[in-house]
Every structure is written in structure tokens, then in C-alpha cells.
Scaffold this motif. Structure first.
Motif, PDB file in Angstrom:
ATOM      1  N   SER A   1       0.822  -1.214   0.000  1.00 57.33           N
ATOM      2  CA  SER A   1       0.000   0.000   0.000  1.00 57.33           C
ATOM      3  C   SER A   1       0.853   1.261   0.000  1.00 57.33           C
ATOM      4  O   SER A   1       0.393   2.327  -0.415  1.00 57.33           O
ATOM      5  CB  SER A   1      -0.945  -0.003   1.211  1.00 57.33           C
TER       6      SER A   1
ATOM      7  N   GLU B   1      -2.586   6.184   9.940  1.00 56.30           N
ATOM      8  CA  GLU B   1      -3.884   6.069   9.272  1.00 56.30           C
ATOM      9  C   GLU B   1      -4.305   4.629   9.056  1.00 56.30           C
ATOM     10  O   GLU B   1      -5.486   4.356   8.780  1.00 56.30           O
ATOM     11  CB  GLU B   1      -3.836   6.798   7.921  1.00 56.30           C
ATOM     12  N   LYS B   2      -3.376   3.696   9.181  1.00 57.48           N
ATOM     13  CA  LYS B   2      -3.672   2.275   8.949  1.00 57.48           C
ATOM     14  C   LYS B   2      -3.989   1.520  10.244  1.00 57.48           C
ATOM     15  O   LYS B   2      -4.406   0.359  10.189  1.00 57.48           O
ATOM     16  CB  LYS B   2      -2.470   1.604   8.269  1.00 57.48           C
TER      17      LYS B   2
ATOM     18  N   GLU C   1      -6.344   1.594  12.614  1.00 59.04           N
ATOM     19  CA  GLU C   1      -7.693   1.078  12.847  1.00 59.04           C
ATOM     20  C   GLU C   1      -8.033  -0.053  11.877  1.00 59.04           C
ATOM     21  O   GLU C   1      -8.747  -1.000  12.236  1.00 59.04           O
ATOM     22  CB  GLU C   1      -8.710   2.211  12.746  1.00 59.04           C
ATOM     23  N   ASP C   2      -7.532   0.038  10.646  1.00 63.56           N
ATOM     24  CA  ASP C   2      -7.766  -1.043   9.681  1.00 63.56           C
ATOM     25  C   ASP C   2      -7.110  -2.335  10.157  1.00 63.56           C
ATOM     26  O   ASP C   2      -7.688  -3.422  10.033  1.00 63.56           O
ATOM     27  CB  ASP C   2      -7.207  -0.665   8.308  1.00 63.56           C
ATOM     28  N   ILE C   3      -5.904  -2.222  10.693  1.00 60.22           N
ATOM     29  CA  ILE C   3      -5.210  -3.412  11.192  1.00 60.22           C
ATOM     30  C   ILE C   3      -5.963  -4.004  12.372  1.00 60.22           C
ATOM     31  O   ILE C   3      -6.172  -5.224  12.452  1.00 60.22           O
ATOM     32  CB  ILE C   3      -3.763  -3.051  11.594  1.00 60.22           C
TER      33      ILE C   3
ATOM     34  N   ALA D   1      -9.080  -3.808  12.976  1.00 56.38           N
ATOM     35  CA  ALA D   1     -10.345  -4.374  12.506  1.00 56.38           C
ATOM     36  C   ALA D   1     -10.172  -5.763  11.913  1.00 56.38           C
ATOM     37  O   ALA D   1     -11.152  -6.494  11.752  1.00 56.38           O
ATOM     38  CB  ALA D   1     -10.982  -3.438  11.480  1.00 56.38           C
ATOM     39  N   GLU D   2      -8.927  -6.125  11.573  1.00 55.97           N
ATOM     40  CA  GLU D   2      -8.654  -7.455  11.021  1.00 55.97           C
ATOM     41  C   GLU D   2      -8.317  -8.459  12.123  1.00 55.97           C
ATOM     42  O   GLU D   2      -7.697  -9.486  11.866  1.00 55.97           O
ATOM     43  CB  GLU D   2      -7.488  -7.371  10.027  1.00 55.97           C
TER      44      GLU D   2
END
Length: 441
Positions: A210, A397-398, A400-402, A404-405
Motif C-alpha cells: 500500500s 492512518e492504517k 484502525e484497519d489493522i 479491525a482485522e
């Protein structure tokens, strides 16, 4: 007794050189004159450039020893079976050289090539589910592979892994016995203590991609109840006839003429170690040194922030191209190693005088850039001021995405490292990094 072995490079019909072993275990290497005369000749290593003059023991030993596995079970078996000295590289390669990873093979003089292009329709046998599960279970439990399994491409590194080929229908397959066909994927299998490693490494590799870093493609596959990481090999490509072929590459240990045991800066000595000075000199020889050096700096701070402090010299590689041109390969081993509390958090190579994240400073960053060969102090300031804050912002910025996984520990580690770095460099701590739990080593 003295021995002469053929050194072959996949894609060339004839041996490209010879490895010589003497009766005291010493080794030497020389390119063949007919290979040197070819317009498409390429060096096997930056530490062994094309030359009519042969190479003696130290550079030859460093390169060829790096072709052998770091997990030395096979090596130990050969040493015991044939009563070979541990440092008799030529004697060991006489028996193991056909299975060196990559495009190089070392064979008895006059032996036919054992590595050839692969036809997906003819050269591979699909792995039955029960056979694949048995292989993965054996690797997971750190047991020997089933008796009828021969890993077609033994791989460097300490993780349990096996090389396979992925067919167009998604099934995994193994090369037909004796075909010499290349594999296309590596399956990394965690042990019971590290069951989530595949998820963590896949997330880190996706993060790397990314950011725009050239990065090997990965996926997580469930085999026999075990999460396994499937890594697409960056050192393969399809030729004009639709066949799979190997691409010649070498890791930084080989390129710098260092034995595998010196893959960390702390294990070397000044002038003979994997450090910023050596990396800068290496990248100066690439097609585009300025781009390569900036990329290395960006990847360095990305790795430190995600907790990948195991970026040693065998986790960086370069491609060799005709005309003695080189450039870096995609990233292929990006793992937040700090998640494993049993490992060190010491950097694989120093950032200036900093060996740990909590010792980082702007002066250390400047010294690191200077060692890489960025000569202008003003330019170094601009580069550091551009890369470091931007990497922090983008990784923040990443988070919360991490999380969530279902990777809370990875998200907490990333946030903790961001906070540590910001405090050390007097940068404002961003949200959500400032609000997450601390990952305690």
C-alpha cells in the motif's frame, strides 16, 4: 582430494564457470572463457564480477556457502554420510548443489543441467489434499517431511517453508520428479507457538504494498487447520513461450561477500559488515542509485515503525540483468518481528549510532543518511523531514484497519512504535496512535 564442479545459471545451455575444491577444503571460482565472451553474460554476484582472473577462497566461500540452507539438517546429513568436513564447501555442494535455491546450480563436472524452464501443463503434479496436509503438519510440528517428499527448492531462512507451484486453477503442485522445473510459490508454515505469524506477515506485506514499495504478493491459506502464508516468488517470470523460468538474483550477504552468519551488522567488523556504508556502496552500482537509496531509506523507517527489526542482509536482494546491470528486487520477508517477545528488538543495521528505537534521534538519522552516501547536509535534512513524518502519518492512518482485522496486538505494536519515535524526534503524537494500548515487550 581436489574436485572440480560445474556452475550453471538457468537459461544458459553450458556451464558458466567452475568451482574448484582442494584437498584441504579450500575453494576457488573462475568463469569460463566462452561464457565471458557472450554479450548476455552476467556476473553471478557483485562480489564475483565478470573477470578472466579467478577468485580465491574468501569471496568464493562467502558466495557459495550462502547458497546452502541456514537450517542445516540436510547439510549435517551429507557431512555425516560422506565424512565431509563442515567447511568443505565444494564437497558439500557436490551432493547438494543441484538443489541450491535460485537460478544457480552446482553439479559434478560434465553433468547435464538440473534446472530448466517449466511447462505448467506438463511438468507439475497436483498435490492431493491428504499429501499437502501431511507436508504442512510436518512443517508445523518441525518434523521431517514425509518420506516420499523431496523439497524441490530448499530455501534459506529459519522459518519452516517449502517451495511449490500454484496451478492456474489455484491448486498447489510439485514438479514432476526429474523435470527440473521451477516452483512459483513458497509456503511458510508457523509452529504452534507462532500460529498467527501468517496473518501478521500478510498484513505487513499488504501494508508494504500500500506504500507503493515493490512487494511480493501474498495470501493466507488454511491447510489442515493451520494458517499458512503463500508467497508468490519474485524470482520467477513467464517467457515468450509461456514457460516458467528463474530470474537470477542474490541477497545482500552474497553481493557484499559476507558469510550468512554476518547477516546482521552487529556480527561484522568495520569494513566487512552489513551496514549503511556497505549498502550505499552497493546501491551506487544499481541502474538508478538515487531512486534505490531513497527507497531503501523509506523502507527502513517503515520497517522500524511496524516492528520489523529483522531486516538483515539476507532479506534484501538484487536482480542481475544482462550488461552487468542490477536493481533491487521486490520485498519478500516483511514481518513485525517485535510481536514475538522472545526476539531481540535490536536493529539489524544501525541508524547512525542508534541500535534500538528508543535511542533514535535526528542526529542518528542524519548520520545514517550520510553513511548511505547523501553528501549534502541540507539535502539530508530535507529527506529526513520528508520521509520520517510522512511514514508516521501514513502508518497511523492504517492502525484502525489493522485492528479491525482481529490483529489488535499488531495495531498496538504499531501505535507504541509511533509514540516512541515521535517522543524521540519531538514530533506531535497523532491519534489514534496516542490512544491505543501499549504493546509490552
Amino acid at each position: 582430494m581436489p574436485i572440480t564442479l560445474d556452475v550453471r545459471l538457468d537459461g544458459f545451455d553450458q556451464p558458466i564457470g567452475h568451482l574448484f575444491g582442494d584437498d584441504r577444503g579450500g575453494v576457488a571460482f573462475a568463469y569460463r572463457p566462452d561464457y565471458l565472451a557472450r554479450p548476455d553474460a552476467m556476473a553471478i554476484s557483485m562480489s564475483l564480477p565478470l573477470s578472466e582472473t579467478g577468485y580465491g577462497d574468501p569471496p568464493t566461500r562467502a558466495y557459495f556457502d550462502n547458497l546452502l540452507q541456514e537450517r542445516d539438517t540436510a547439510r549435517a546429513d551429507i557431512i555425516a554420510k560422506y565424512d565431509i568436513a563442515n567447511d568443505d564447501i565444494a564437497g558439500i555442494l557436490l551432493h547438494l548443489g543441484k538443489d541450491c535455491s535460485g537460478a544457480i546450480s552446482v553439479l559434478p563436472e560434465g553433468a547435464p543441467a538440473t534446472k530448466v524452464p517449466g511447462d505448467l501443463l506438463a511438468d507439475y503434479v497436483p498435490l492431493a489434499d491428504d499429501r499437502l496436509i501431511a507436508i504442512i503438519q510436518s512443517l508445523h510440528e518441525r518434523r521431517a517431511l514425509p518420506a516420499d517428499v523431496q523439497d524441490p527448492s530448499p530455501l534459506a531462512g529459519v522459518q519452516s517453508k517449502i517451495a511449490v507451484t500454484r496451478l492456474p486453477d489455484g491448486r498447489f503442485a510439485e514438479p514432476r520428479e526429474g523435470s527440473g522445473a521451477p516452483t512459483t510459490h513458497i509456503l511458510k508454515v508457523p509452529d504452534d507457538r507462532h500460529r498467527r505469524d501468517a496473518l501478521h506477515e500478510h498484513a505487513a506485506m499488504e501494508l508494504s504494498r500500500s506504500f507503493g514499495f515493490p512487494t511480493a504478493s501474498t495470501s493466507v491459506v488454511e491447510i489442515g487447520g493451520i494458517s499458512v502464508l503463500a508467497v508468490e516468488r519474485f524470482d520467477r517470470k513467464i517467457d515468450q513461450d509461456g514457460r516458467i523460468i528463474r530470474r537470477h538474483q542474490e541477497d545482500f550477504c552474497q553481493a557484499l561477500g559476507l558469510p550468512a552468519r554476518q547477516k546482521y551488522e552487529r556480527r561484522g567488523t568495520e569494513g566487512r559488515r552489513f551496514d549503511a556504508v556497505a549498502v550505499g556502496q552497493l546501491l551506487d552500482q544499481t541502474i538508478d542509485p538515487a531512486v534505490e537509496k531513497r527507497l531503501f531509506v523509506e523502507e527502513t523507517f517503515f520497517d522500524l515503525l511496524i516492528g520489523n527489526v529483522d531486516g538483515h542482509a539476507k532479506n534484501f536482494s538484487i536482480f542481475h540483468l544482462p550488461g552487468n546491470r542490477i536493481h533491487s528486487t521486490p520485498r519478500y520477508d516483511v514481518m513485525p518481528t517485535m510481536l514475538d517477545r522472545g526476539t531481540t528488538d535490536e536493529f539489524a543495521y544501525r541508524i547512525g549510532n542508534a541500535e534500538l528505537l528508543n535511542a533514535l534521534s535526528w542526529d542518528a538519522v542524519d548520520d545514517f543518511l550520510a553513511a548511505l552516501g547523501f553528501s549534502s547536509r541540507a539535502g539530508r535534512r530535507r529527506l529526513a523531514g520528508d520521509i520520517v513524518p510522512a511514514t508516521i502519518r501514513r502508518l497511523n492512518e492504517k492502525i484502525e484497519d489493522i485492528a479491525a482485522e482481529y490483529l489488535k496486538d499488531f495495531a498496538d505494536l504499531l501505535a507504541t512504535n509511533i509514540r516512541t519515535t515521535c517522543r524521540r524526534l519531538d514530533i506531535e503524537i497523532p491519534t489514534p496512535a496516542g490512544d491505543r494500548d501499549t504493546f509490552v515487550r
